[in-house]
Design an enzyme around this catalytic site. Structure first.
Site, PDB file in Angstrom:
ATOM      1  CB  SER A 128      -1.031  -0.104   1.096  1.00  0.00           C
ATOM      2  OG  SER A 128      -1.848   0.857   1.033  1.00  0.00           O
ATOM      3  CG  ASP A 199      -6.974  -2.487  -3.155  1.00  0.00           C
ATOM      4  OD1 ASP A 199      -7.349  -1.545  -2.460  1.00  0.00           O
ATOM      5  OD2 ASP A 199      -5.678  -2.567  -2.942  1.00  0.00           O
ATOM      6  CG  HIS A 232      -6.042  -2.208   0.567  1.00  0.00           C
ATOM      7  ND1 HIS A 232      -5.107  -2.013  -0.431  1.00  0.00           N
ATOM      8  CD2 HIS A 232      -5.231  -1.615   1.683  1.00  0.00           C
ATOM      9  CE1 HIS A 232      -3.990  -1.093  -0.227  1.00  0.00           C
ATOM     10  NE2 HIS A 232      -4.099  -0.878   1.054  1.00  0.00           N
TER      11      HIS A 232
END
Length: 256
Positions: A128, A199, A232
């Site tokens: 991320s 995501d 995610h």
């Protein structure tokens, strides 16, 4: 560790921002030490949680360094303070980039790698916002300098970015193309990017667009892998791919 950065404020006064980085967790190699990778956590996380996962991977020849980002107010969270490698705003080409924060974190990461033995290959990976930081470090390496113009000191050999994005993509191609050395470094740096198609935090399209921006800027040794139906987070199959890719790209002895 603290980094002080001077920025020009209104008039001739200079404002000083200090970044206090949190605890660094180290996972020692279980076999012969052939590579060291700094692994960077996502927004609001810390180095400890990733160090536990990395220690379980079948990569006995890698030393993992897992630092913790400074705690700072984050614009995308309405100014709420949490651990962040830089102040992340909207994920768009028009969004502002926190160059000062990016450079401070990139310098901290480079410093962590600066004392590794000369025969050990070094790289950076992350998830991320950590992936975004890894990619910013990759572009700094290729250009030979940070955003502030200071020289980038580390010879990177591998970059891994999971569910991330590329900060500072505007103008990257032009910056790389004007320098033969930058183009050479960009073309030879192995990069593995992966992103879940579902995501909902860092949208898949931003991962895809980042891979495209890097490719057209001359980062030719880049692989972008899609994970259908994944959100995610990471999954075992993805981490298996990371292990196989690192073993091949870094020439590691494997799981012995």
């Amino acid at each position: 560790m603290s980094y002080s950065h001077h920025t020009m404020g209104s008039g001739s006064r200079t404002a000083i921002r200090t970044f206090d980085f949190g605890r660094t967790h180290v996972v020692r190699p279980k076999g012969k030490h052939q590579a060291t990778i700094v692994w960077l956590h996502g927004l609001g996380d810390n180095g400890s949680s990733w160090s536990q996962l990395l220690e379980s991977l079948p990569l006995p020849n890698i030393k993992w360094i897992c630092p913790t980002a400074p705690t700072r107010p984050v614009a995308i969270l309405g100014g709420f303070p949490c651990t962040a490698w830089f102040d992340g705003g909207e994920l768009s080409e028009d969004g502002p980039d926190d160059w000062e924060g990016l450079d401070a974190s990139a310098a901290h990461i480079a410093n962590l790698l600066s004392t590794e033995p000369a025969d050990v290959k070094v790289g950076i990976g992350g998830f991320s916002m950590g992936a975004a930081m890894a990619l910013y470090s990759a572009t700094s390496y290729a250009l030979g300098r940070y955003g502030n113009g200071n020289p980038y000191p580390i010879n990177l050999r591998a970059i891994v970015g999971l569910s991330g994005w590329l900060p500072g993509s505007r103008g990257l191609r032009n910056k790389v193309e004007v320098s033969h050395e930058a183009a050479r470094r960009a073309a030879s740096l192995p990069i593995l990017l992966s992103h879940g198609t579902c995501d909902d935090v860092v949208l898949y399209k931003y991962g895809e667009k980042s891979a495209h921006s890097l490719s057209i800027a001359g980062f030719r040794s880049l692989i972008f892998k899609s994970y259908e139906g994944i959100g995610h987070y990471t999954v075992p199959k993805e981490m298996d791919e990371v292990c196989n890719w690192l073993t091949a790209r870094l020439g590691l002895d494997g799981s012995r």
